[in-house]
Enzyme design. Sequence first.
Site, PDB file in Angstrom:
ATOM      1  N   ILE A 154      44.227  26.665  40.993  1.00  0.00           N
ATOM      2  CA  ILE A 154      43.333  25.934  39.947  1.00  0.00           C
ATOM      3  C   ILE A 154      44.231  25.639  38.493  1.00  0.00           C
ATOM      4  CG2 ILE A 154      41.527  25.831  38.451  1.00  0.00           C
ATOM      5  CD1 ILE A 154      39.961  27.531  40.675  1.00  0.00           C
ATOM      6  N   ASP A 207      51.920  33.374  33.107  1.00  0.00           N
ATOM      7  CA  ASP A 207      51.468  34.042  34.570  1.00  0.00           C
ATOM      8  C   ASP A 207      52.376  34.956  35.177  1.00  0.00           C
ATOM      9  OD1 ASP A 207      51.033  33.849  37.646  1.00  0.00           O
ATOM     10  OD2 ASP A 207      49.811  31.919  37.161  1.00  0.00           O
ATOM     11  N   SER A 222      32.575  32.460  37.984  1.00  0.00           N
ATOM     12  CA  SER A 222      32.473  32.197  39.701  1.00  0.00           C
ATOM     13  C   SER A 222      31.010  32.232  39.777  1.00  0.00           C
ATOM     14  CB  SER A 222      33.263  33.101  40.191  1.00  0.00           C
ATOM     15  OG  SER A 222      32.790  33.132  41.459  1.00  0.00           O
ATOM     16  N   ALA A 223      30.586  31.113  40.768  1.00  0.00           N
ATOM     17  CA  ALA A 223      29.089  31.123  41.199  1.00  0.00           C
ATOM     18  C   ALA A 223      28.760  32.431  41.792  1.00  0.00           C
ATOM     19  CB  ALA A 223      28.944  30.037  42.074  1.00  0.00           C
ATOM     20  N   TYR A 260      34.769  41.844  42.286  1.00  0.00           N
ATOM     21  CA  TYR A 260      35.384  40.903  41.738  1.00  0.00           C
ATOM     22  C   TYR A 260      34.387  40.084  40.845  1.00  0.00           C
ATOM     23  CZ  TYR A 260      36.574  36.006  41.532  1.00  0.00           C
ATOM     24  OH  TYR A 260      36.369  34.647  41.295  1.00  0.00           O
ATOM     25  N   LYS A 284      33.681  39.327  36.747  1.00  0.00           N
ATOM     26  CA  LYS A 284      33.622  38.214  36.005  1.00  0.00           C
ATOM     27  C   LYS A 284      32.187  38.127  34.969  1.00  0.00           C
ATOM     28  CE  LYS A 284      37.021  35.531  37.845  1.00  0.00           C
ATOM     29  NZ  LYS A 284      38.044  35.072  36.998  1.00  0.00           N
ATOM     30  N   LEU A 315      37.085  29.093  53.746  1.00  0.00           N
ATOM     31  CA  LEU A 315      37.018  28.070  54.897  1.00  0.00           C
ATOM     32  C   LEU A 315      37.931  26.989  54.885  1.00  0.00           C
ATOM     33  CD1 LEU A 315      35.271  27.357  57.344  1.00  0.00           C
ATOM     34  CD2 LEU A 315      33.974  25.964  55.777  1.00  0.00           C
ATOM     35  N   ARG A 329      29.393  37.519  58.057  1.00  0.00           N
ATOM     36  CA  ARG A 329      30.397  38.232  57.071  1.00  0.00           C
ATOM     37  C   ARG A 329      29.781  38.876  56.106  1.00  0.00           C
ATOM     38  NH1 ARG A 329      35.099  34.785  54.190  1.00  0.00           N
ATOM     39  NH2 ARG A 329      33.231  33.827  53.040  1.00  0.00           N
ATOM     40  N   GLY A 335      28.299  40.411  53.053  1.00  0.00           N
ATOM     41  CA  GLY A 335      28.320  39.873  51.532  1.00  0.00           C
ATOM     42  C   GLY A 335      27.925  38.400  51.424  1.00  0.00           C
ATOM     43  N   ASP A 336      27.972  37.540  52.649  1.00  0.00           N
ATOM     44  CA  ASP A 336      28.032  36.194  52.484  1.00  0.00           C
ATOM     45  C   ASP A 336      26.317  35.990  52.304  1.00  0.00           C
ATOM     46  OD1 ASP A 336      30.540  35.254  52.798  1.00  0.00           O
ATOM     47  OD2 ASP A 336      30.149  34.432  54.842  1.00  0.00           O
TER      48      ASP A 336
HETATM   49  P1  NAD Z   1      45.175  31.893  41.896  1.00  0.00           P
HETATM   50  O1  NAD Z   1      45.489  33.339  42.365  1.00  0.00           O
HETATM   51  O2  NAD Z   1      45.760  30.832  42.610  1.00  0.00           O
HETATM   52  O3  NAD Z   1      45.701  31.795  40.158  1.00  0.00           O
HETATM   53  C1  NAD Z   1      45.346  32.847  39.603  1.00  0.00           C
HETATM   54  C2  NAD Z   1      46.795  32.969  38.862  1.00  0.00           C
HETATM   55  O4  NAD Z   1      46.555  34.257  37.909  1.00  0.00           O
HETATM   56  C3  NAD Z   1      47.933  33.397  39.778  1.00  0.00           C
HETATM   57  O5  NAD Z   1      48.764  32.501  39.437  1.00  0.00           O
HETATM   58  C4  NAD Z   1      48.374  34.885  39.290  1.00  0.00           C
HETATM   59  O6  NAD Z   1      49.585  35.067  39.812  1.00  0.00           O
HETATM   60  C5  NAD Z   1      47.821  34.762  38.067  1.00  0.00           C
HETATM   61  N1  NAD Z   1      47.537  36.425  37.615  1.00  0.00           N
HETATM   62  C6  NAD Z   1      46.620  37.016  38.183  1.00  0.00           C
HETATM   63  N2  NAD Z   1      46.516  38.222  37.099  1.00  0.00           N
HETATM   64  C7  NAD Z   1      47.393  38.105  36.294  1.00  0.00           C
HETATM   65  C8  NAD Z   1      47.779  38.818  35.295  1.00  0.00           C
HETATM   66  N3  NAD Z   1      47.419  40.208  34.939  1.00  0.00           N
HETATM   67  N4  NAD Z   1      48.778  38.207  34.281  1.00  0.00           N
HETATM   68  C9  NAD Z   1      49.169  37.115  34.391  1.00  0.00           C
HETATM   69  N5  NAD Z   1      48.947  36.397  35.417  1.00  0.00           N
HETATM   70  C10 NAD Z   1      48.026  36.931  36.322  1.00  0.00           C
HETATM   71  O7  NAD Z   1      43.635  31.752  42.012  1.00  0.00           O
HETATM   72  P2  NAD Z   1      42.763  30.216  41.477  1.00  0.00           P
HETATM   73  O8  NAD Z   1      42.017  29.954  42.642  1.00  0.00           O
HETATM   74  O9  NAD Z   1      43.676  29.387  40.774  1.00  0.00           O
HETATM   75  O10 NAD Z   1      41.681  30.952  40.588  1.00  0.00           O
HETATM   76  C11 NAD Z   1      41.976  30.916  39.143  1.00  0.00           C
HETATM   77  C12 NAD Z   1      40.654  31.525  38.213  1.00  0.00           C
HETATM   78  O11 NAD Z   1      39.693  30.842  38.975  1.00  0.00           O
HETATM   79  C13 NAD Z   1      40.827  33.041  38.904  1.00  0.00           C
HETATM   80  O12 NAD Z   1      40.264  33.755  37.645  1.00  0.00           O
HETATM   81  C14 NAD Z   1      39.533  33.013  39.766  1.00  0.00           C
HETATM   82  O13 NAD Z   1      38.862  34.362  39.956  1.00  0.00           O
HETATM   83  C15 NAD Z   1      38.599  31.964  39.451  1.00  0.00           C
HETATM   84  N6  NAD Z   1      37.889  31.313  40.352  1.00  0.00           N
HETATM   85  C16 NAD Z   1      38.333  30.608  41.542  1.00  0.00           C
HETATM   86  C17 NAD Z   1      37.710  30.433  42.603  1.00  0.00           C
HETATM   87  C18 NAD Z   1      38.350  29.875  43.858  1.00  0.00           C
HETATM   88  O14 NAD Z   1      37.537  29.864  44.608  1.00  0.00           O
HETATM   89  N7  NAD Z   1      39.278  29.590  43.832  1.00  0.00           N
HETATM   90  C19 NAD Z   1      36.178  30.476  42.424  1.00  0.00           C
HETATM   91  C20 NAD Z   1      35.546  30.719  41.195  1.00  0.00           C
HETATM   92  C21 NAD Z   1      36.514  31.294  40.150  1.00  0.00           C
HETATM   93  N1  UFG Z   2      33.304  30.765  56.747  1.00  0.00           N
HETATM   94  C1  UFG Z   2      33.334  30.904  57.953  1.00  0.00           C
HETATM   95  N2  UFG Z   2      34.448  31.132  58.375  1.00  0.00           N
HETATM   96  C2  UFG Z   2      35.791  31.430  57.759  1.00  0.00           C
HETATM   97  C3  UFG Z   2      35.630  31.534  56.366  1.00  0.00           C
HETATM   98  C4  UFG Z   2      34.701  31.072  55.794  1.00  0.00           C
HETATM   99  O1  UFG Z   2      32.419  30.599  58.534  1.00  0.00           O
HETATM  100  O2  UFG Z   2      36.854  31.641  58.508  1.00  0.00           O
HETATM  101  C5  UFG Z   2      32.032  30.379  55.958  1.00  0.00           C
HETATM  102  C6  UFG Z   2      31.494  31.515  54.931  1.00  0.00           C
HETATM  103  O3  UFG Z   2      30.633  32.307  55.811  1.00  0.00           O
HETATM  104  C7  UFG Z   2      30.772  30.753  54.040  1.00  0.00           C
HETATM  105  C8  UFG Z   2      31.586  29.276  54.021  1.00  0.00           C
HETATM  106  O4  UFG Z   2      32.205  29.432  55.188  1.00  0.00           O
HETATM  107  O5  UFG Z   2      29.409  30.294  54.514  1.00  0.00           O
HETATM  108  C9  UFG Z   2      32.570  29.422  52.542  1.00  0.00           C
HETATM  109  O6  UFG Z   2      33.145  30.390  52.547  1.00  0.00           O
HETATM  110  P1  UFG Z   2      34.482  30.789  51.728  1.00  0.00           P
HETATM  111  O7  UFG Z   2      34.920  31.835  51.926  1.00  0.00           O
HETATM  112  O8  UFG Z   2      35.264  29.553  51.677  1.00  0.00           O
HETATM  113  O9  UFG Z   2      33.789  30.691  50.212  1.00  0.00           O
HETATM  114  P2  UFG Z   2      32.727  31.793  49.594  1.00  0.00           P
HETATM  115  O10 UFG Z   2      31.619  30.907  49.342  1.00  0.00           O
HETATM  116  O11 UFG Z   2      32.439  32.926  50.499  1.00  0.00           O
HETATM  117  O12 UFG Z   2      33.479  32.191  48.256  1.00  0.00           O
HETATM  118  C10 UFG Z   2      34.191  31.297  47.489  1.00  0.00           C
HETATM  119  C11 UFG Z   2      35.346  32.069  46.930  1.00  0.00           C
HETATM  120  C12 UFG Z   2      34.638  33.455  45.812  1.00  0.00           C
HETATM  121  C13 UFG Z   2      33.502  32.836  44.875  1.00  0.00           C
HETATM  122  C14 UFG Z   2      32.691  31.730  45.705  1.00  0.00           C
HETATM  123  C15 UFG Z   2      32.073  31.042  44.672  1.00  0.00           C
HETATM  124  O13 UFG Z   2      35.977  33.101  47.693  1.00  0.00           O
HETATM  125  O14 UFG Z   2      35.658  34.008  45.421  1.00  0.00           O
HETATM  126  O15 UFG Z   2      33.310  30.924  46.413  1.00  0.00           O
HETATM  127  O16 UFG Z   2      32.826  30.320  43.619  1.00  0.00           O
HETATM  128  F1  UFG Z   2      33.393  33.613  43.982  1.00  0.00           F
END
Ligand code: NAD
Ligand code: UFG
Length: 343
Positions: free
Chosen positions: A16, A35, A128-129, A153, A157, A204, A296, A298-299
């Site tokens: 992101i 980073d 996060s949601a 996790y 948050k 997914l 899965r 926790g889903d």
């Molecule tokens: P990502 O892992 O690609 O990016 C996180 C970055 O933070 C990485 O580059 C990692 O190297 C760096 N990092 C981790 N710990 C660190 C530390 N202690 N010091 C410096 N750098 C550090 O993840 P992302 O998907 O880009 O997510 C970004 C943020 O959004 C995260 O906080 C994540 O929890 C949150 N978030 C992500 C999702 C998702 O589905 N991707 C959903 C909800 C929230």
């Molecule tokens: N799913 C499958 N097969 C897979 C992977 C996922 O059926 O191999 C299903 C899951 O059961 C769920 C949907 O696809 O119904 C989405 O699953 P994801 O793992 O893609 O996403 P989640 O909603 O479980 O979780 C994601 C991030 C979390 C974050 C959350 C809300 O992984 O970190 O969205 O932001 F917290």
Amino acid sequence: MKANRIVLLTGGAGYIGSHLAVRLIESNYDVIILDSFVNSNERSIGNIAAITGTLPILVNGDIRNRSIVDRIFSEYDVSAVVHLAGLKSVSESVSDPLSYYENNVIGGINLVTAMKQAGVFRLLFSSSATIYGPNASSPVSEQYEPCQPVNPYGRSKLFLEEIYSDICASDPRWSVGVLRYFNPVGAHKSALIGEDPSGIPNNLFPFVSAVVNGNLPKLNVFGDDYDTPDGTGVRDYIHVMDLADGHLRALNWIEKRTGYDVWNLGTGTGVSVLEIIRVFERITSVEVPFQVVERRAGDIATCYADVDKSFRELGWKAQRTLFDMIEDTWRWQQKNPNGFRGL
Ligand code: NAD
Ligand code: UFG
């Protein structure tokens, strides 16, 4: 000439963060990325420059390292911090909770302690949601209570949200915006940056892309007996570039006001796993082999956002369609079958 505002992006090399860095640079911010590369690849930085024509300042370090963070604030006139750095695997957080609390919570406290000392009071935080927990019914709004995340996790948050709310209540100089992301997917149109999970993907979109690409044999659909229209899980997938635009709006908000605010960043629409498979197949013309397996742990059945507050207050609404999300994911995957490691 007016100087650009400087934004410190923790975790800016990640999925992101790299997309947000592009949008910030395009919006005339100077970007410093802090980073540790614990879950990212330094090639993303070069590719941010390839897209924008500007190389962000890179500090390779950990948010928990106070002297590194202090040095950034003493060297640069940072106007705001966008805090994305953190560990994000739900399953890893269950098996190794201390790493998650150490990295995410202690790291997040360290950051704001350094900010306060440096007189920097504007912060956007990636939440996060998942913090809403299994009992929230969708569309879920920011006012929903009680938030009950079911894994370390998610709790990391929620703890930080509460800590940030407390510091705002204690000192009127703070301006904190919490952004609760739903399911970020997709990639930049250039296919130079995108999601690059290490090992077998948990989520997914990267999993289906790897199946379509032939890197994995088939998708396991985690349950088809949920109380949803087709029995599979329903989520709110949002294009990562729309998410980045939401940050720009929120940054604008915290630049003008103080206090503590929370916004959902989602599309407001729920889509099932089977629908995702169908659209992937339509766009790629490749059949996605799948089998339905146990749910899965926790889903939950359904999770999508109430986006009224983000629209009303930030004037922000996701623009990109599910088609865009899958097309851009697929372009990134095709051009980079091994992610940044293959570049
Ligand atoms: P990502 O892992 O690609 O990016 C996180 C970055 O933070 C990485 O580059 C990692 O190297 C760096 N990092 C981790 N710990 C660190 C530390 N202690 N010091 C410096 N750098 C550090 O993840 P992302 O998907 O880009 O997510 C970004 C943020 O959004 C995260 O906080 C994540 O929890 C949150 N978030 C992500 C999702 C998702 O589905 N991707 C959903 C909800 C929230
Ligand atoms: N799913 C499958 N097969 C897979 C992977 C996922 O059926 O191999 C299903 C899951 O059961 C769920 C949907 O696809 O119904 C989405 O699953 P994801 O793992 O893609 O996403 P989640 O909603 O479980 O979780 C994601 C991030 C979390 C974050 C959350 C809300 O992984 O970190 O969205 O932001 F917290």
